[in-house]
Design a protein around this motif. Sequence first.
Motif, PDB file in Angstrom:
ATOM      1  N   MET A 161       0.758  -1.232   0.018  1.00 56.53           N
ATOM      2  CA  MET A 161       0.050  -0.075  -0.182  1.00 56.53           C
ATOM      3  C   MET A 161       0.937   1.257   0.063  1.00 56.53           C
ATOM      4  SD  MET A 161      -2.915   0.820   2.801  1.00 56.53           S
ATOM      5  CE  MET A 161      -3.565   2.377   3.149  1.00 56.53           C
ATOM      6  N   ILE A 162       0.810   2.275  -1.054  1.00 57.12           N
ATOM      7  CA  ILE A 162       1.545   3.080  -1.102  1.00 57.12           C
ATOM      8  C   ILE A 162       1.536   4.233  -0.103  1.00 57.12           C
ATOM      9  CG2 ILE A 162       0.352   4.430  -2.859  1.00 57.12           C
ATOM     10  CD1 ILE A 162       3.085   4.825  -4.043  1.00 57.12           C
ATOM     11  N   ARG A 163       0.217   4.529   0.315  1.00 60.33           N
ATOM     12  CA  ARG A 163       0.094   5.366   1.465  1.00 60.33           C
ATOM     13  C   ARG A 163       0.870   5.012   2.817  1.00 60.33           C
ATOM     14  NH1 ARG A 163      -6.212   6.280  -0.046  1.00 60.33           N
ATOM     15  NH2 ARG A 163      -5.945   7.348  -1.761  1.00 60.33           N
ATOM     16  N   GLY A 164       1.051   3.845   3.123  1.00 64.00           N
ATOM     17  CA  GLY A 164       1.812   3.195   4.314  1.00 64.00           C
ATOM     18  C   GLY A 164       3.149   3.512   4.025  1.00 64.00           C
ATOM     19  N   VAL A 165       3.617   3.077   2.867  1.00 68.85           N
ATOM     20  CA  VAL A 165       5.044   3.460   2.324  1.00 68.85           C
ATOM     21  C   VAL A 165       5.357   4.981   2.453  1.00 68.85           C
ATOM     22  CG1 VAL A 165       6.769   3.100   0.521  1.00 68.85           C
ATOM     23  CG2 VAL A 165       5.038   1.172   1.110  1.00 68.85           C
ATOM     24  N   LEU A 166       4.479   5.701   1.929  1.00 72.04           N
ATOM     25  CA  LEU A 166       4.652   7.223   2.046  1.00 72.04           C
ATOM     26  C   LEU A 166       4.494   7.778   3.254  1.00 72.04           C
ATOM     27  CD1 LEU A 166       4.914   9.968   0.538  1.00 72.04           C
ATOM     28  CD2 LEU A 166       2.593  10.120   0.252  1.00 72.04           C
ATOM     29  N   GLU A 167       4.069   7.200   4.501  1.00 70.68           N
ATOM     30  CA  GLU A 167       3.844   7.553   5.794  1.00 70.68           C
ATOM     31  C   GLU A 167       5.208   7.160   6.395  1.00 70.68           C
ATOM     32  OE1 GLU A 167       0.906   7.844   9.381  1.00 70.68           O
ATOM     33  OE2 GLU A 167       0.643   6.254   7.995  1.00 70.68           O
ATOM     34  N   GLU A 168       5.628   5.987   5.941  1.00 71.13           N
ATOM     35  CA  GLU A 168       7.002   5.537   6.561  1.00 71.13           C
ATOM     36  C   GLU A 168       8.059   6.426   6.106  1.00 71.13           C
ATOM     37  OE1 GLU A 168       9.355   3.388   9.316  1.00 71.13           O
ATOM     38  OE2 GLU A 168       7.095   3.821   9.321  1.00 71.13           O
ATOM     39  N   LYS A 169       8.129   6.607   4.841  1.00 70.27           N
ATOM     40  CA  LYS A 169       9.422   7.173   4.160  1.00 70.27           C
ATOM     41  C   LYS A 169       9.507   8.804   4.521  1.00 70.27           C
ATOM     42  CE  LYS A 169      10.296   4.379   0.149  1.00 70.27           C
ATOM     43  NZ  LYS A 169      11.734   4.086   0.617  1.00 70.27           N
ATOM     44  N   SER A 170       8.275   9.360   4.519  1.00 65.54           N
ATOM     45  CA  SER A 170       8.422  10.638   5.130  1.00 65.54           C
ATOM     46  C   SER A 170       8.610  10.750   6.532  1.00 65.54           C
ATOM     47  CB  SER A 170       6.833  11.367   4.930  1.00 65.54           C
ATOM     48  OG  SER A 170       5.923  10.583   5.570  1.00 65.54           O
ATOM     49  N   PHE A 171       8.147   9.938   7.487  1.00 72.60           N
ATOM     50  CA  PHE A 171       8.714   9.702   8.869  1.00 72.60           C
ATOM     51  C   PHE A 171      10.049   9.669   9.037  1.00 72.60           C
ATOM     52  CE2 PHE A 171       9.822   7.743  12.806  1.00 72.60           C
ATOM     53  CZ  PHE A 171       9.281   8.518  13.783  1.00 72.60           C
ATOM     54  N   LEU A 172      10.913   8.713   8.350  1.00 73.44           N
ATOM     55  CA  LEU A 172      12.108   8.514   8.375  1.00 73.44           C
ATOM     56  C   LEU A 172      12.833   9.636   7.790  1.00 73.44           C
ATOM     57  CD1 LEU A 172      12.349   4.941   7.235  1.00 73.44           C
ATOM     58  CD2 LEU A 172      12.654   5.856   9.551  1.00 73.44           C
ATOM     59  N   PHE A 173      12.344  10.370   6.657  1.00 74.84           N
ATOM     60  CA  PHE A 173      12.751  11.563   6.150  1.00 74.84           C
ATOM     61  C   PHE A 173      12.854  12.556   7.349  1.00 74.84           C
ATOM     62  CE2 PHE A 173      12.848  15.707   3.786  1.00 74.84           C
ATOM     63  CZ  PHE A 173      13.814  15.378   3.075  1.00 74.84           C
ATOM     64  N   SER A 174      11.864  12.695   8.139  1.00 78.50           N
ATOM     65  CA  SER A 174      11.853  13.620   9.203  1.00 78.50           C
ATOM     66  C   SER A 174      13.006  13.544  10.218  1.00 78.50           C
ATOM     67  CB  SER A 174      10.478  13.737   9.925  1.00 78.50           C
ATOM     68  OG  SER A 174       9.332  14.218   9.003  1.00 78.50           O
ATOM     69  N   VAL A 175      13.047  12.395  10.432  1.00 79.97           N
ATOM     70  CA  VAL A 175      14.156  12.004  11.362  1.00 79.97           C
ATOM     71  C   VAL A 175      15.549  12.461  10.918  1.00 79.97           C
ATOM     72  CG1 VAL A 175      15.373  10.025  12.472  1.00 79.97           C
ATOM     73  CG2 VAL A 175      13.101   9.888  12.403  1.00 79.97           C
ATOM     74  N   ARG A 176      15.670  12.164   9.694  1.00 83.01           N
ATOM     75  CA  ARG A 176      17.020  12.746   9.027  1.00 83.01           C
ATOM     76  C   ARG A 176      17.007  14.161   9.037  1.00 83.01           C
ATOM     77  NH1 ARG A 176      19.056  10.300   3.175  1.00 83.01           N
ATOM     78  NH2 ARG A 176      21.012  11.368   4.133  1.00 83.01           N
ATOM     79  N   ILE A 177      16.048  14.812   8.898  1.00 85.20           N
ATOM     80  CA  ILE A 177      15.987  16.337   8.841  1.00 85.20           C
ATOM     81  C   ILE A 177      16.326  16.616  10.458  1.00 85.20           C
ATOM     82  CG2 ILE A 177      14.443  18.352   9.005  1.00 85.20           C
ATOM     83  CD1 ILE A 177      15.301  17.436   6.322  1.00 85.20           C
ATOM     84  N   VAL A 178      15.685  16.047  11.312  1.00 82.97           N
ATOM     85  CA  VAL A 178      15.962  16.554  12.802  1.00 82.97           C
ATOM     86  C   VAL A 178      17.477  16.238  13.041  1.00 82.97           C
ATOM     87  CG1 VAL A 178      15.662  16.021  15.234  1.00 82.97           C
ATOM     88  CG2 VAL A 178      13.689  16.340  13.685  1.00 82.97           C
ATOM     89  N   ASN A 179      18.184  15.169  12.727  1.00 77.50           N
ATOM     90  CA  ASN A 179      19.656  14.811  12.869  1.00 77.50           C
ATOM     91  C   ASN A 179      20.382  15.782  12.056  1.00 77.50           C
ATOM     92  OD1 ASN A 179      19.073  13.065  14.566  1.00 77.50           O
ATOM     93  ND2 ASN A 179      18.785  11.405  13.295  1.00 77.50           N
ATOM     94  N   LEU A 180      19.784  16.104  10.889  1.00 80.83           N
ATOM     95  CA  LEU A 180      20.879  17.293  10.121  1.00 80.83           C
ATOM     96  C   LEU A 180      20.816  18.665  10.889  1.00 80.83           C
ATOM     97  CD1 LEU A 180      22.231  18.143   7.530  1.00 80.83           C
ATOM     98  CD2 LEU A 180      20.101  18.450   6.418  1.00 80.83           C
ATOM     99  N   ILE A 181      19.674  19.015  11.521  1.00 83.57           N
ATOM    100  CA  ILE A 181      19.607  20.276  12.206  1.00 83.57           C
ATOM    101  C   ILE A 181      20.330  20.091  13.337  1.00 83.57           C
ATOM    102  CG2 ILE A 181      18.014  21.792  13.404  1.00 83.57           C
ATOM    103  CD1 ILE A 181      17.449  21.634  10.206  1.00 83.57           C
ATOM    104  N   LYS A 182      20.588  19.097  14.042  1.00 84.51           N
ATOM    105  CA  LYS A 182      21.446  19.164  14.975  1.00 84.51           C
ATOM    106  C   LYS A 182      22.670  19.238  14.666  1.00 84.51           C
ATOM    107  CE  LYS A 182      18.734  15.551  17.627  1.00 84.51           C
ATOM    108  NZ  LYS A 182      18.922  14.040  18.133  1.00 84.51           N
ATOM    109  N   TYR A 183      23.270  18.626  13.687  1.00 90.37           N
ATOM    110  CA  TYR A 183      24.413  18.768  13.101  1.00 90.37           C
ATOM    111  C   TYR A 183      24.759  20.173  12.457  1.00 90.37           C
ATOM    112  CZ  TYR A 183      28.103  18.924   9.058  1.00 90.37           C
ATOM    113  OH  TYR A 183      29.091  19.045   8.498  1.00 90.37           O
ATOM    114  N   LEU A 184      23.867  20.978  11.699  1.00 86.67           N
ATOM    115  CA  LEU A 184      23.925  22.064  11.339  1.00 86.67           C
ATOM    116  C   LEU A 184      24.226  23.037  12.574  1.00 86.67           C
ATOM    117  CD1 LEU A 184      21.430  22.326   8.438  1.00 86.67           C
ATOM    118  CD2 LEU A 184      23.853  22.350   8.311  1.00 86.67           C
TER     119      LEU A 184
END
Length: 116
Positions: A1-24
């Motif tokens: 189900m693409i919506r479930g995949v999209l939800e998971e991928k967007s969540f994991l991207f958010s985690v990467r963003i938060v970690n990138l912000i910490k680094y910046l």
Amino acid sequence: MIRGVLEEKSFLFSVRIVNLIKYLRTERNEYIMSKQLLRSGTSIGANVSEAQFAQTKADFLTKMHIALKEASETRYWLRLLEATEYLNETEANSMITECNALINMLVSTCKTTKNE
């Protein structure tokens, strides 16, 4: 189900963003653009998640379009951070590639939903 995949991928991207912000903030002392990136980058997943409980098809599409706009803005901030040398090419490309994948999924989801 693409919506479930999209939800998971967007969540994991958010985690990467938060970690990138910490680094910046800690390694690059960058606070202005990173604030914008944090807002737009985490908003993608928040809107996708919220769309899962939309009351109508129109409500669902609205949330997906907002997520798409936020993804486009996020890509802009990532490109700007690279152009101003807060991120190197490798760091930026990794995030931009993932952001582009989310954009493609969001566009596909919007098109499919409109045609249902």
